[in-house]
Design an enzyme around this catalytic site. Structure first.
Site, PDB file in Angstrom:
ATOM      1  N   MET A  33      12.479 -39.560  59.903  1.00 26.03           N
ATOM      2  CA  MET A  33      13.197 -40.607  60.622  1.00 26.03           C
ATOM      3  C   MET A  33      12.903 -41.993  60.045  1.00 26.03           C
ATOM      4  SD  MET A  33      12.661 -41.483  64.662  1.00 26.03           S
ATOM      5  CE  MET A  33      10.893 -41.657  64.447  1.00 26.03           C
ATOM      6  N   SER A 107       8.211 -34.699  58.724  1.00 24.34           N
ATOM      7  CA  SER A 107       8.535 -35.017  60.109  1.00 24.34           C
ATOM      8  C   SER A 107       9.827 -34.285  60.495  1.00 24.34           C
ATOM      9  CB  SER A 107       8.633 -36.528  60.300  1.00 24.34           C
ATOM     10  OG  SER A 107       8.573 -36.868  61.669  1.00 24.34           O
ATOM     11  N   GLN A 108      10.856 -34.983  60.997  1.00 24.33           N
ATOM     12  CA  GLN A 108      12.054 -34.277  61.462  1.00 24.33           C
ATOM     13  C   GLN A 108      12.734 -33.503  60.334  1.00 24.33           C
ATOM     14  OE1 GLN A 108      14.434 -37.448  63.168  1.00 24.33           O
ATOM     15  NE2 GLN A 108      15.514 -37.838  61.259  1.00 24.33           N
ATOM     16  N   ASP A 225      -2.528 -37.298  65.362  1.00 22.69           N
ATOM     17  CA  ASP A 225      -1.144 -37.773  65.469  1.00 22.69           C
ATOM     18  C   ASP A 225      -0.924 -38.554  66.761  1.00 22.69           C
ATOM     19  OD1 ASP A 225       1.722 -38.000  65.382  1.00 22.69           O
ATOM     20  OD2 ASP A 225       1.737 -36.262  64.058  1.00 22.69           O
ATOM     21  N   HIS A 281       0.224 -39.547  61.935  1.00 22.06           N
ATOM     22  CA  HIS A 281       1.458 -38.908  61.473  1.00 22.06           C
ATOM     23  C   HIS A 281       1.808 -39.296  60.038  1.00 22.06           C
ATOM     24  CE1 HIS A 281       5.046 -36.624  62.260  1.00 22.06           C
ATOM     25  NE2 HIS A 281       5.818 -37.621  61.880  1.00 22.06           N
TER      26      HIS A 281
END
Length: 298
Positions: A33, A107-108, A225, A281
């Site tokens: 993202m 991530s995504q 995270d 993260h």
């Protein structure tokens, strides 16, 4: 000189027996993202790192849109199902990927590439490496790129107020993997992306078969995270249904017990790999990447 001349036919024969050196398996990368395919401090850095460590490898860092600005914007606002279709088209038409490839999502991008594996088996994905991917979704949006960004504040408020409305589901990427453990029925009925690829509304045997074809499914969880809520989603775990305090690992979820995606069979076959790394993260060192991730690409 005579000894060297005598050795030449032997070396030539050896080369014929061994054949040419095997080419490195291509790698496809999907960013997270607010990022882009070619940011020199993120995906561009990863691409150069892999190319340096594995000479001759072909690396495709996915760009969704015609330029870098669109690529960033689409990570927030382009329907994920449309993004996956576009990526499948890119992979199917790239001549360097037709023999198969490894995939690495950040991530995504981790759960998006899993959708590619489930929906688009050609060309074949050999191994999937998910670095901080949220495979059971998120329930919370603590921060996003740009702590003081008005965009981040707007996304938080939108998710809180109407994540499962049709308009939000179709136009806000993060809503498409929003998983409210207090509203499981709403999630199952209205989630247009995550509930589908996680087989929440029924069993698509093709999804299961395609995912089980992976040689390895590597999931990396960041042990400190502060962005992903809950962090155990990075290992395919989630909140116990009906509350948002106690979490359970993948092996205790109904998804695993009912083996709706084949993850139980993959686990027993040694295909699932759970890695933990100290840090927030997407914070990791080159040394960790070299020792923990590169072996899955070679």
């Amino acid at each position: 000189m005579a000894a060297l001349r005598a050795a030449v036919p032997v070396l030539a024969l050896l080369g014929l027996c061994l054949g040419p050196a095997a080419a490195a398996t291509p790698l496809v990368i999907w960013h997270g993202m607010g990022d882009s395919c070619c940011n020199p401090v993120s995906m561009g850095y990863i691409q150069k790192l892999v190319e340096k460590k594995i000479p001759g490898i072909y690396v495709l860092s996915l760009k969704i849109g015609s330029n870098l600005i669109q690529d960033v914007e689409n990570s927030f606002f382009m329907n994920v199902n449309e993004q996956v279709r576009e990526v499948c088209r890119q992979l199917a038409t790239d001549p360097q990927l037709q023999g198969g490839y490894n995939a690495m999502g950040f991530s995504q991008g981790g759960q998006f590439l899993r959708a590619v594996a489930q929906r688009c088996p050609a060309p074949p994905m050999f191994s999937l490496i998910s670095i901080g991917g949220q495979h059971q979704g998120v329930y919370g949006f603590p921060r996003c790129p740009g702590e003081s960004s008005h965009l981040c504040d707007w996304i938080r408020k939108t998710l809180d107020l109407g994540a499962y409305s049709k308009a939000v589901q179709e136009h806000l990427v993060q809503a498409e993997y929003w998983h409210d453990p207090l509203k499981e029925e709403d999630y199952r009925k209205t989630s247009i992306f995550l509930a589908d690829i996680n087989q929440e509304r029924g069993i698509n045997e093709t999804y299961k078969k395609n995912l089980m074809a992976l040689k390895k499914f590597v999931m990396v969880k960041f042990l400190n995270d502060t962005m992903v809520d809950p962090p155990i989603s990075e290992w395919f775990g989630f909140y116990k249904s009906g509350q948002a305090k106690e979490t359970i690992p993948l092996q205790e979820t109904s998804l695993y017990k009912e083996d709706r995606l084949g993850l139980q069979q993959m686990d027993k076959a040694g295909k699932l790999v759970f890695l933990g790394v100290q840090g927030d993260h997407l914070h990791f060192s080159e040394e960790w990447f070299d020792s923990s991730i590169l072996p899955f690409l070679q």
